[in-house]
Design an enzyme around this catalytic site. Sequence first.
Site, PDB file in Angstrom:
ATOM      1  N   CYS A 192      -0.706   7.729  56.661  1.00  0.00           N
ATOM      2  CA  CYS A 192      -1.113   6.320  56.713  1.00  0.00           C
ATOM      3  C   CYS A 192      -2.195   6.048  57.751  1.00  0.00           C
ATOM      4  O   CYS A 192      -3.004   5.135  57.599  1.00  0.00           O
ATOM      5  CB  CYS A 192       0.092   5.430  56.990  1.00  0.00           C
ATOM      6  SG  CYS A 192       1.380   5.572  55.726  1.00  0.00           S
TER       7      CYS A 192
ATOM      8  N   HIS B  76      -3.401  -1.322  58.214  1.00  0.00           N
ATOM      9  CA  HIS B  76      -2.997  -0.474  57.099  1.00  0.00           C
ATOM     10  C   HIS B  76      -2.018  -1.252  56.234  1.00  0.00           C
ATOM     11  O   HIS B  76      -1.093  -1.892  56.737  1.00  0.00           O
ATOM     12  CB  HIS B  76      -2.350   0.804  57.625  1.00  0.00           C
ATOM     13  CG  HIS B  76      -1.496   1.510  56.623  1.00  0.00           C
ATOM     14  ND1 HIS B  76      -1.984   1.904  55.396  1.00  0.00           N
ATOM     15  CD2 HIS B  76      -0.189   1.873  56.655  1.00  0.00           C
ATOM     16  CE1 HIS B  76      -1.013   2.488  54.709  1.00  0.00           C
ATOM     17  NE2 HIS B  76       0.086   2.482  55.454  1.00  0.00           N
TER      18      HIS B  76
ATOM     19  N   ASN C 249       0.693   0.138  48.608  1.00  0.00           N
ATOM     20  CA  ASN C 249       0.333   0.964  49.771  1.00  0.00           C
ATOM     21  C   ASN C 249      -0.426   2.195  49.280  1.00  0.00           C
ATOM     22  O   ASN C 249       0.152   3.058  48.628  1.00  0.00           O
ATOM     23  CB  ASN C 249       1.613   1.364  50.509  1.00  0.00           C
ATOM     24  CG  ASN C 249       1.362   2.236  51.727  1.00  0.00           C
ATOM     25  OD1 ASN C 249       0.285   2.794  51.898  1.00  0.00           O
ATOM     26  ND2 ASN C 249       2.373   2.371  52.570  1.00  0.00           N
TER      27      ASN C 249
END
Length: 336
Positions: A116, A263, A293
């Site tokens: 991530c 993020h 995501n």
Amino acid sequence: MLYQSKIAGLGSYVPENVVTNEDLSKVMDTNDEWIQERTGIKERRHIKEGDGNSTAVMGMKAAKIAIERAKIDKDDVDLIVFATLSPDYYFPGCGVQVQEMLGIHTCPTLDVRNQCSGFIYGLSVADQFIKTGMYKNVLLIGSENHSGGLDMTTRGRSVSVIFGDGAGAAVLTRSDDKDRGILSTHLHSEGKHALELSLKGPSTMHWVPELIEENPQEDIPYYPYMNGQFVFKNAVQRFSEVIMEGLQKNELEVSDIDMLIPHQANLRISQFIQKKFILTDDQVYNNIQKYGNTTAASIPIALTEAWEQGKIKEGDHVVLAAFGSGFTWGSAIIKW
């Protein structure tokens, strides 16, 4: 003498195939209300069999846009940095694949595996290469093919409803303006929590269904695992810390933030940070509602969209921040 680096071009790409929460409810025990309440996600994009996409291909498509917008030739690229957790192959990495697809001759490529926070880590690497004068133009890509390795059954719903496919890219270039560009980057990790968000099995490109059929078991190491509440708790803490670290390094206040792009892990995390820092909706950009995501691709996709929509203007202070598997986290402070 240290040079300054700046973002000269941005690009993004997502597959055309839209997968809604209703679509997921047909293959697992879930529903739109359950997913939106916990994640804020309404839909995501998944690669569709036969559409020609892969992690490297999507990265190439985003890179072409970024290169064109940077107004450089592909042969002006001195280094390719590719961030992903879902490469097409175990090896070689996606960097060399993109180099070949773009027709760039023997420039070095570097693959970053920081999940991530991969784009932030890659941004820091690119920034240092430019600052030291080793390279002038660096192509940075974040791209993910999650759909190829998700457990699309009720057993995997807590993870599989979250993730989507896509890619984003940025061209960083040398600048003579010391007051603009990448002001600083800040990186951290805490490996003792490595297994709280992990995938211990093989590549996401193939084998997963076959391996499970050959080795039936309840504890499946081939699919992602996430301790959701523990990850959330750590995420909101580390996001806050690393954003403040960047602001303090540059003698800035929270009120100086013109645009925060976190993020896109979970809309609830972004909303928590926004509320904590008392930022308006115009100061935070989220698009997880549309794309889910996309891990290393989430920041460059969001950054590209925010710039395309005119939400980032010359002179703005832009803050990028990420937290994820590892645990790893980081931030970047940019004067646009």
